[in-house]
Design a protein around this motif. Sequence first.
Motif, short mmCIF file in Angstrom:
data_model
loop_
_atom_site.label_atom_id
_atom_site.label_comp_id
_atom_site.label_asym_id
_atom_site.label_seq_id
_atom_site.Cartn_x
_atom_site.Cartn_y
_atom_site.Cartn_z
N ALA A 52 39.94 57.33 43.83
CA ALA A 52 40.96 56.36 43.38
C ALA A 52 40.32 54.99 43.15
O ALA A 52 40.62 54.31 42.16
CB ALA A 52 42.08 56.26 44.40
N ALA A 53 39.43 54.58 44.06
CA ALA A 53 38.76 53.29 43.90
C ALA A 53 37.91 53.27 42.63
O ALA A 53 37.91 52.28 41.89
CB ALA A 53 37.89 53.00 45.13
N PHE A 54 37.21 54.36 42.39
CA PHE A 54 36.39 54.43 41.18
C PHE A 54 37.26 54.30 39.93
O PHE A 54 36.92 53.56 39.00
CB PHE A 54 35.61 55.75 41.16
N ARG A 55 38.38 54.99 39.94
CA ARG A 55 39.28 54.94 38.77
C ARG A 55 39.92 53.57 38.59
O ARG A 55 40.26 53.17 37.47
CB ARG A 55 40.36 56.01 38.92
N GLN A 56 40.09 52.84 39.70
CA GLN A 56 40.76 51.53 39.66
C GLN A 56 39.77 50.37 39.65
O GLN A 56 40.18 49.21 39.73
CB GLN A 56 41.69 51.38 40.87
N ARG A 57 38.49 50.63 39.55
CA ARG A 57 37.49 49.58 39.69
C ARG A 57 37.60 48.49 38.63
O ARG A 57 37.21 47.35 38.86
CB ARG A 57 36.09 50.17 39.74
N ASP A 58 38.17 48.82 37.47
CA ASP A 58 38.35 47.80 36.42
C ASP A 58 39.40 46.77 36.81
O ASP A 58 39.41 45.66 36.28
CB ASP A 58 38.75 48.46 35.09
N ARG A 59 40.28 47.12 37.74
CA ARG A 59 41.34 46.20 38.19
C ARG A 59 40.97 45.48 39.49
O ARG A 59 41.77 44.71 40.00
CB ARG A 59 42.65 46.98 38.38
N TYR A 60 39.78 45.73 40.02
CA TYR A 60 39.38 45.10 41.28
C TYR A 60 39.22 43.59 41.09
O TYR A 60 38.63 43.14 40.09
CB TYR A 60 38.06 45.71 41.79
N ASP A 61 39.72 42.83 42.05
CA ASP A 61 39.61 41.37 42.01
C ASP A 61 38.20 40.99 42.46
O ASP A 61 37.87 41.05 43.65
CB ASP A 61 40.66 40.75 42.94
N LEU A 62 37.38 40.58 41.53
CA LEU A 62 35.97 40.29 41.81
C LEU A 62 35.78 39.05 42.67
O LEU A 62 34.66 38.79 43.14
CB LEU A 62 35.19 40.17 40.50
N SER A 63 36.84 38.27 42.91
CA SER A 63 36.70 37.12 43.82
C SER A 63 36.64 37.59 45.28
O SER A 63 36.25 36.83 46.16
CB SER A 63 37.86 36.14 43.62
N CYS A 64 37.00 38.84 45.53
CA CYS A 64 36.90 39.42 46.89
C CYS A 64 35.55 40.11 46.99
O CYS A 64 35.33 41.16 46.39
CB CYS A 64 38.02 40.43 47.12
N THR A 65 34.65 39.49 47.75
CA THR A 65 33.29 40.02 47.81
C THR A 65 33.17 41.27 48.69
O THR A 65 32.24 42.05 48.53
CB THR A 65 32.31 38.95 48.33
N ASP A 66 34.09 41.46 49.62
CA ASP A 66 34.07 42.62 50.52
C ASP A 66 35.16 43.61 50.09
O ASP A 66 36.34 43.27 50.09
CB ASP A 66 34.31 42.15 51.96
N ALA A 67 34.77 44.81 49.75
CA ALA A 67 35.72 45.81 49.26
C ALA A 67 36.39 46.61 50.37
O ALA A 67 37.28 47.42 50.09
CB ALA A 67 35.01 46.77 48.31
N ARG A 68 36.01 46.38 51.62
CA ARG A 68 36.60 47.18 52.71
C ARG A 68 38.12 47.09 52.77
O ARG A 68 38.78 48.13 52.87
CB ARG A 68 35.98 46.80 54.05
N PRO A 69 38.72 45.91 52.71
CA PRO A 69 40.19 45.88 52.75
C PRO A 69 40.83 46.68 51.62
O PRO A 69 41.83 47.36 51.83
CB PRO A 69 40.52 44.39 52.63
N TRP A 70 40.26 46.61 50.45
CA TRP A 70 40.75 47.36 49.30
C TRP A 70 40.64 48.86 49.56
O TRP A 70 41.60 49.61 49.37
CB TRP A 70 39.94 46.95 48.08
N LEU A 71 39.48 49.30 50.04
CA LEU A 71 39.27 50.73 50.32
C LEU A 71 40.19 51.23 51.42
O LEU A 71 40.78 52.31 51.31
CB LEU A 71 37.80 50.98 50.69
N TYR A 72 40.33 50.45 52.48
CA TYR A 72 41.20 50.86 53.59
C TYR A 72 42.67 50.87 53.18
O TYR A 72 43.45 51.67 53.66
CB TYR A 72 40.97 49.97 54.82
N GLY A 73 43.03 49.99 52.26
CA GLY A 73 44.39 49.99 51.73
C GLY A 73 44.67 51.27 50.94
O GLY A 73 45.73 51.88 51.08
N ILE A 74 43.71 51.67 50.14
CA ILE A 74 43.86 52.92 49.40
C ILE A 74 43.96 54.09 50.39
O ILE A 74 44.83 54.96 50.26
CB ILE A 74 42.68 53.13 48.42
#
Length: 169
Positions: A52-74
């Motif tokens: 899911a993260a790979f598929r949504q990577r174009d929508r990732y907010d690049l101002s967030c340098t740590d992706a852990r919260p995003w991954l754990y949310g998914i």
Amino acid sequence: MSTDAEVIQRSRQDPAAFSTLFDRHAPALHRYVTRRLGDSLADDIVAETFLAAFRQRDRYDLSCTDARPWLYGIAANLIGKHRRTEVRSYRAMARTGVDDVAESYADRVDARVSASAAQRDLARALAGLSPDERDVLLMIAWADFGYEEVAQALGIPVGTVRSRLHRAR
């Protein structure tokens, strides 16, 4: 070392770069999911999370340098689909007091060896009890009966249950 945001940005042109994110975060995410749902579902949930993260990577907010919260949310959203499994796991942990994930392998081996040694002593002690004392003790310990339930089951007064249990202990 590049930030997670830089890795995600790079993966937009070079999809293989996304594997860096997996290598960084999959082990910790797997432990988290395992504690929530057990080992049997953890591999699938972690794989689905990164897919899911790979598929949504174009929508990732690049101002967030740590992706852990995003991954754990998914992962949390995916775990939500398995709530009953999670609740069963917590109930089992509450009953047994054992967290198989947090408990190390060495601790489990030590516990088994200790339990095996104690099991012989326990069997010896139980064999040494009178049948009446053994019945009372095991109904309370293994059947989780209260004094009144034991008294009813054995057809004896509650006072007799208490005295037999006291002698057995």
